[in-house]
Design an enzyme around this catalytic site. Structure first.
Site, mmCIF file in Angstrom:
data_model
loop_
_atom_site.group_PDB
_atom_site.id
_atom_site.type_symbol
_atom_site.label_atom_id
_atom_site.label_comp_id
_atom_site.label_asym_id
_atom_site.label_seq_id
_atom_site.Cartn_x
_atom_site.Cartn_y
_atom_site.Cartn_z
ATOM 1 C CB ALA A 61 22.950 17.315 -50.186
ATOM 2 C CD GLU A 109 20.411 13.531 -57.242
ATOM 3 O OE1 GLU A 109 20.769 14.050 -58.305
ATOM 4 O OE2 GLU A 109 20.730 13.965 -56.107
#
Length: 255
Positions: A61, A109
């Site tokens: 992120a 992910e």
């Protein structure tokens, strides 16, 4: 745009393009969801490759962006974050991740959302959120545990350590390890092979496995039985069975 969808020969490549590390900021997450949904709808896309480029898949992120978010902001954003990744996981077609370089945090992910993962020899995967005082928030605690088992998942999540390609292969985090310059070509070849298959049967197989994993065995068998019987109404089933009887196995040409 930080994510692109390119289609050729039945294969849609969802390409992350946010140099230098493909950090998954809010705009990238939202675009990823849009393109995953588009790939799912388009008839000319029969299989999908997730690709971050030759150097890096996605390093996680955008921490600078997240640092400015307080609890109230993340309560609202976390659902949209998960929805973006779930959109990828629910593409009703075969999806392969082509992993080069780092696939960390959200990058790992995202790879977990694929049906199959081909990794470069130089790939490093992991869930380092614990080092920020956090846990994975885009499905890592759930999809990782389902893929490699709870003990291995807790090892990676509790420590935040990076896993090199060889260990990732050994624990089932990736399915194949190849030289870095072959990753995309092999991923595309895998997707292209499946793109030539029976689209509805592939969709049925994916949904039966994925939905069955979330249910008890009796419910899973019901899902399988429903899809199995339903496929008898498809042209692909007619083509496949006729080809088997007339030509032998593996020679059907699906439309």
């Amino acid at each position: 745009m930080t994510v692109h969808l390119e289609v050729a020969d039945g294969v849609g490549t969802i390409r992350l393009d946010r140099p230098p590390m493909n950090a998954l900021d809010v705009a990238t997450q939202d675009r990823l969801r849009e393109l995953a949904e588009e790939a799912g709808r388009r008839d000319d896309v029969r299989a999908v490759v997730l690709w971050g480029g030759e150097k890096v898949f996605a390093a996680g992120a955008d921490i600078k962006e997240m640092q400015d978010m307080d609890h109230a902001a993340m309560v609202l954003r976390s659902k949209e974050l998960q929805d973006a990744f779930t959109a990828v996981a629910r593409i009703p077609k075969p999806v392969v991740a082509a992993v080069t370089g780092y696939a960390l945090g959200g990058g790992c992910e995202l790879a977990l959302c694929a049906d199959f993962r081909i990794a470069a020899e130089n790939a490093k995967l992991g869930q380092p959120e614990i080092l920020l005082g956090l846990i994975p928030g885009a499905g890592g605690t759930q999809r990782l545990a389902r893929l490699v088992g709870p003990s291995k998942a807790k090892d990676l999540i509790f420590t935040g350590r990076h896993v090199k390609a060889a260990e990732a292969l050994a624990i089932g985090l990736v399915d194949r390890v190849v030289p870095a310059d072959e990753v995309y070509a092999q991923a595309h070849a895998w997707a292209a092979r499946l793109a030539a298959g029976p689209a509805l049967a592939l969709r049925a197989a994916k949904e039966s496995v994925d939905a069955g994993l979330e249910a008890d065995i009796d419910t899973g068998l019901t899902i399988e039985r429903t899809w199995f019987a339903g496929l008898f109404a498809t042209e692909d089933r007619e083509i496949g069975m006729r080809s088997f009887v007339e030509e032998g196995p593996g020679k059907a040409r699906f439309r």
